[in-house]
Design a protein around this motif. Structure first.
Motif, PDB file in Angstrom:
ATOM      1  N   GLN A   8       0.679  -1.166   0.059  1.00 16.12           N
ATOM      2  CA  GLN A   8      -0.073   0.117  -0.018  1.00 16.12           C
ATOM      3  C   GLN A   8       0.717   1.195   0.060  1.00 16.12           C
ATOM      4  O   GLN A   8       1.876   1.421   0.581  1.00 16.12           O
ATOM      5  CB  GLN A   8      -0.763   0.030   1.214  1.00 16.12           C
ATOM      6  N   GLY A   9       0.367   2.234  -0.822  1.00 15.13           N
ATOM      7  CA  GLY A   9       1.297   3.572  -0.848  1.00 15.13           C
ATOM      8  C   GLY A   9       2.259   3.331  -1.827  1.00 15.13           C
ATOM      9  O   GLY A   9       3.114   4.608  -1.572  1.00 15.13           O
ATOM     10  N   LYS A 140      -4.670  10.570  -2.155  1.00 16.63           N
ATOM     11  CA  LYS A 140      -4.230  11.577  -3.221  1.00 16.63           C
ATOM     12  C   LYS A 140      -2.936  12.339  -2.923  1.00 16.63           C
ATOM     13  O   LYS A 140      -3.132  13.430  -2.080  1.00 16.63           O
ATOM     14  CB  LYS A 140      -5.357  12.062  -4.004  1.00 16.63           C
ATOM     15  N   GLY A 141      -2.121  12.384  -3.763  1.00 10.53           N
ATOM     16  CA  GLY A 141      -0.778  13.057  -3.669  1.00 10.53           C
ATOM     17  C   GLY A 141       0.101  12.672  -2.193  1.00 10.53           C
ATOM     18  O   GLY A 141       0.979  13.323  -2.167  1.00 10.53           O
ATOM     19  N   ARG A 142      -0.098  11.807  -1.718  1.00  7.35           N
ATOM     20  CA  ARG A 142       0.540  11.201  -0.643  1.00  7.35           C
ATOM     21  C   ARG A 142       0.673   9.658  -0.634  1.00  7.35           C
ATOM     22  O   ARG A 142      -0.131   8.958  -0.710  1.00  7.35           O
ATOM     23  CB  ARG A 142      -0.052  11.589   0.890  1.00  7.35           C
ATOM     24  N   TYR A 143       2.100   9.413  -0.769  1.00  9.09           N
ATOM     25  CA  TYR A 143       2.566   8.034  -0.999  1.00  9.09           C
ATOM     26  C   TYR A 143       3.619   7.607   0.046  1.00  9.09           C
ATOM     27  O   TYR A 143       4.070   8.433   0.776  1.00  9.09           O
ATOM     28  CB  TYR A 143       3.156   7.885  -2.212  1.00  9.09           C
ATOM     29  N   LEU A 311      -1.644  26.799  -7.945  1.00 11.51           N
ATOM     30  CA  LEU A 311      -2.757  27.878  -7.641  1.00 11.51           C
ATOM     31  C   LEU A 311      -3.917  27.198  -8.323  1.00 11.51           C
ATOM     32  O   LEU A 311      -5.002  27.592  -8.095  1.00 11.51           O
ATOM     33  CB  LEU A 311      -2.520  29.125  -8.416  1.00 11.51           C
ATOM     34  N   ASP A 312      -3.777  26.320  -9.542  1.00 12.19           N
ATOM     35  CA  ASP A 312      -4.945  25.921 -10.319  1.00 12.19           C
ATOM     36  C   ASP A 312      -5.272  24.509 -10.086  1.00 12.19           C
ATOM     37  O   ASP A 312      -5.923  23.777 -10.915  1.00 12.19           O
ATOM     38  CB  ASP A 312      -4.765  26.308 -11.911  1.00 12.19           C
ATOM     39  N   ALA A 313      -4.685  24.004  -9.091  1.00 13.70           N
ATOM     40  CA  ALA A 313      -4.717  22.148  -8.727  1.00 13.70           C
ATOM     41  C   ALA A 313      -5.248  22.139  -7.305  1.00 13.70           C
ATOM     42  O   ALA A 313      -4.568  22.731  -6.615  1.00 13.70           O
ATOM     43  CB  ALA A 313      -3.747  21.362  -9.099  1.00 13.70           C
ATOM     44  N   GLN A 314      -6.099  21.531  -6.910  1.00 11.48           N
ATOM     45  CA  GLN A 314      -6.598  20.873  -5.583  1.00 11.48           C
ATOM     46  C   GLN A 314      -5.483  19.899  -5.097  1.00 11.48           C
ATOM     47  O   GLN A 314      -5.649  18.786  -5.382  1.00 11.48           O
ATOM     48  CB  GLN A 314      -7.985  20.542  -5.420  1.00 11.48           C
ATOM     49  N   ILE A 315      -4.472  20.282  -4.329  1.00 12.15           N
ATOM     50  CA  ILE A 315      -3.603  19.322  -4.014  1.00 12.15           C
ATOM     51  C   ILE A 315      -2.584  19.915  -2.935  1.00 12.15           C
ATOM     52  O   ILE A 315      -2.435  21.216  -2.917  1.00 12.15           O
ATOM     53  CB  ILE A 315      -2.506  18.975  -5.315  1.00 12.15           C
ATOM     54  N   GLY A 316      -1.934  19.176  -1.886  1.00 14.00           N
ATOM     55  CA  GLY A 316      -1.372  19.830  -1.065  1.00 14.00           C
ATOM     56  C   GLY A 316       0.255  20.588  -1.653  1.00 14.00           C
ATOM     57  O   GLY A 316       0.233  20.874  -2.814  1.00 14.00           O
ATOM     58  N   SER A 317       1.233  20.855  -0.735  1.00 12.59           N
ATOM     59  CA  SER A 317       2.270  21.604  -1.306  1.00 12.59           C
ATOM     60  C   SER A 317       3.084  20.869  -2.119  1.00 12.59           C
ATOM     61  O   SER A 317       2.874  19.704  -2.134  1.00 12.59           O
ATOM     62  CB  SER A 317       3.151  21.933  -0.010  1.00 12.59           C
ATOM     63  N   ILE A 318       3.654  21.477  -3.227  1.00  7.41           N
ATOM     64  CA  ILE A 318       4.383  20.464  -4.259  1.00  7.41           C
ATOM     65  C   ILE A 318       5.912  20.930  -3.949  1.00  7.41           C
ATOM     66  O   ILE A 318       6.610  20.570  -4.812  1.00  7.41           O
ATOM     67  CB  ILE A 318       3.943  20.673  -5.451  1.00  7.41           C
ATOM     68  N   GLY A 319       6.180  21.562  -3.047  1.00 12.96           N
ATOM     69  CA  GLY A 319       7.625  21.956  -2.685  1.00 12.96           C
ATOM     70  C   GLY A 319       7.851  22.613  -1.426  1.00 12.96           C
ATOM     71  O   GLY A 319       6.799  23.072  -0.811  1.00 12.96           O
ATOM     72  N   ASP A 346       6.154  13.662  -7.296  1.00 10.35           N
ATOM     73  CA  ASP A 346       4.693  12.991  -7.421  1.00 10.35           C
ATOM     74  C   ASP A 346       3.720  13.870  -7.423  1.00 10.35           C
ATOM     75  O   ASP A 346       2.836  13.490  -8.311  1.00 10.35           O
ATOM     76  CB  ASP A 346       4.450  11.753  -6.340  1.00 10.35           C
ATOM     77  N   ARG A 347       3.739  14.965  -6.594  1.00  8.85           N
ATOM     78  CA  ARG A 347       2.405  15.818  -6.404  1.00  8.85           C
ATOM     79  C   ARG A 347       2.688  16.717  -7.780  1.00  8.85           C
ATOM     80  O   ARG A 347       1.667  16.977  -8.383  1.00  8.85           O
ATOM     81  CB  ARG A 347       2.451  16.604  -5.454  1.00  8.85           C
ATOM     82  N   ILE A 348       3.804  16.948  -8.346  1.00  7.36           N
ATOM     83  CA  ILE A 348       4.077  17.852  -9.497  1.00  7.36           C
ATOM     84  C   ILE A 348       3.541  17.044 -10.779  1.00  7.36           C
ATOM     85  O   ILE A 348       2.760  17.628 -11.541  1.00  7.36           O
ATOM     86  CB  ILE A 348       5.429  18.299  -9.772  1.00  7.36           C
TER      87      ILE A 348
END
Length: 456
Positions: A8-9, A140-143, A311-319, A346-348
């Motif tokens: 998992q993950g 989502k966005g966290r592995y 700014l245009d995506a619903q996700i946590g910090s990307i850096g 991964d989030r980028i």
């Protein structure tokens, strides 16, 4: 036999995904190199005592520990049983585990600097692109296994390093086409807040709670602060701090009033002011924002801290990242200042996928497919293909003689933009037919001119 599965993950990456990930990583690496950073790699695992106690209470819980080998040896069974009992009580035991998968790239880098500081030329600027592991809850966005791209400078206290790292973030995301907000704060400001709320020992409780603001909201943060032993009047001061608003310069004026009694706070405000007022800040393509709610719950930060939000995506910090002026002191080598940033590959990736920002060329590794239209024809095609390969043009020869339709379908499915066709007539006349699949345009060329054709 059970159905095969993944832990998992974690994830497999097929060719299309790897190409997209390489596009992101290579974009970042190019910028790192342009700014004078050098590549470095460290092992996947570290000694447990290298990692434990470096990430704060929350981070230590997420470290993947590795069982010692030989636990099934009869000599070790009793020790292992006792060690398990200790672990169940929340203790570490070297008889059970002495190593762990690395949680991030920064602490292993600090360990590397501490071990090699006599041979390094300072300031030492390094970048690193490797996987790290965290025993987090996948979402989502966290592995649990993911890549980080880090750039760090050690051996310098100059704030010019913070300016350069800000510009690296700006350059990378401008190149990728992602509009971001570059958020900054300063741990000295947070330390000053702790001072006026009862003492420096409160900073960990305060930063851990503040770091959850986006996830749980202000009311839950207040509850957590009270649960962590802060008094209501102290929570009120923190609430006032979190409510500071306005543009960067208005926020700086307001924070001066709140922290005017703290020398540490004034120093942190001066550092933020330097970054905001630097001429390079005015040429950024993305917005640089002072965000006093930014805490970053890692204990080793001592100065400027960064966080990047798309700014245009619903996700946590990307850096994110920051200054850690005595990180190597944890390993017996004091007074080696440092500052660094990290990109969440991964989030980028998820952001570029969501916003459809990957260039079309990323989807194909092979530029040219040579059709297989007979033994003599394929032999000649192979000879020509090798000539193109010597010029770094990626080619394939279809693996067997087959109908045109089948070979065209293969090229389309593999996103190969050009096909070269040499049949018996073309072989006799020393020519080939080149077709660009995206437009249907087809040209005939002498075989001797194929190497000069522009496959673009």
């Amino acid at each position: 036999m059970s159905k095969p599965s993944l832990p998992q993950g974690t994830r497999d990456f097929g060719p299309d995904v790897v190409r997209k990930r390489n596009y992101i990583i290579n974009t970042i690496k190019v910028v790192f190199e342009v700014y004078g950073f050098e590549p470095l790699e460290t092992p996947a695992m570290e000694n447990l005592d290298t990692l434990m106690g470096k990430y704060g209470e929350e981070g230590d819980k997420l470290i993947f520990k590795i069982l010692n080998n030989g636990l099934n040896d009869p000599k070790n069974i009793d020790k292992a049983k006792l060690a398990f009992e200790n672990v169940l009580q929340g203790k570490n035991d070297k008889h059970l585990t002495e190593r762990a998968l690395k949680y991030d790239l920064t602490i292993p880098f600090a360990r590397y600097v501490a071990m090699n500081h006599g041979q390094l030329t300072f300031p030492f600027k390094r970048y690193q692109v490797q996987p790290v592991w965290r025993a987090d809850r996948p979402q989502k966005g966290r592995y649990r296994e993911f890549y980080q791209c880090d750039a760090d400078v050690v051996g310098s206290t100059s704030l010019l390093n913070e300016i350069e790292l800000t510009n690296i973030y700006d350059s990378v995301f401008a190149t990728l086409g992602v509009a971001v907000e570059i958020k900054i704060n300063n741990r000295k400001v947070l330390a000053a807040l702790a001072e006026i709320c009862g003492g420096a020992d409160k900073i960990t409780d305060i930063t851990i709670a503040i770091d959850k603001l986006d996830k749980i909201g202000i009311d839950k943060v207040k509850e957590e602060l009270l649960q962590r032993g802060l008094q209501q009047n102290q929570v009120d001061i923190i609430t006032q701090y979190l409510d500071l608003s306005g543009d960067n310069f208005e926020k700086l004026e307001k924070i001066k009033n709140l922290l005017s009694a703290s020398e540490t706070g004034i120093k942190g405000i001066e550092e933020l002011t330097y970054i905001i007022n630097h001429p390079a800040a005015s040429s950024l393509k993305n917005k640089l924002v002072i965000d006093f709610t930014l805490a970053r719950g890692l204990n080793y930060y001592t100065g400027t801290i960064f966080e990047i939000k798309a700014l245009d995506a619903q996700i946590g910090s990307i850096g994110g990242g920051g200054r850690y002026d005595d990180l190597t002191g944890l390993f017996g080598v004091p007074n080696v200042p440092g500052v660094g940033i990290s990109f969440g590959v991964d989030r980028i990736y998820d952001v570029l996928e969501e916003l459809k920002l990957f260039p079309r060329a990323v989807h194909s590794g092979t530029q040219v497919l040579f059709f297989n239209l007979g033994e003599a024809e394929s032999n000649k095609s192979f000879e020509l293909m090798q000539q193109l390969r010597s010029k770094a043009i990626s080619c394939q020869l279809y693996h067997e003689q087959a109908k045109f339709d089948k070979q065209f379908r293969y090229a389309e499915k593999k996103n190969i933009p050009f096909v070269v066709m040499i049949g018996s007539r073309e072989l006799e006349n020393n020519v080939c037919n080149i077709k660009k699949l995206a437009t249907g345009e087809q040209v005939s060329l002498p075989l001797s001119e194929l190497g000069d054709y522009s496959f673009s």
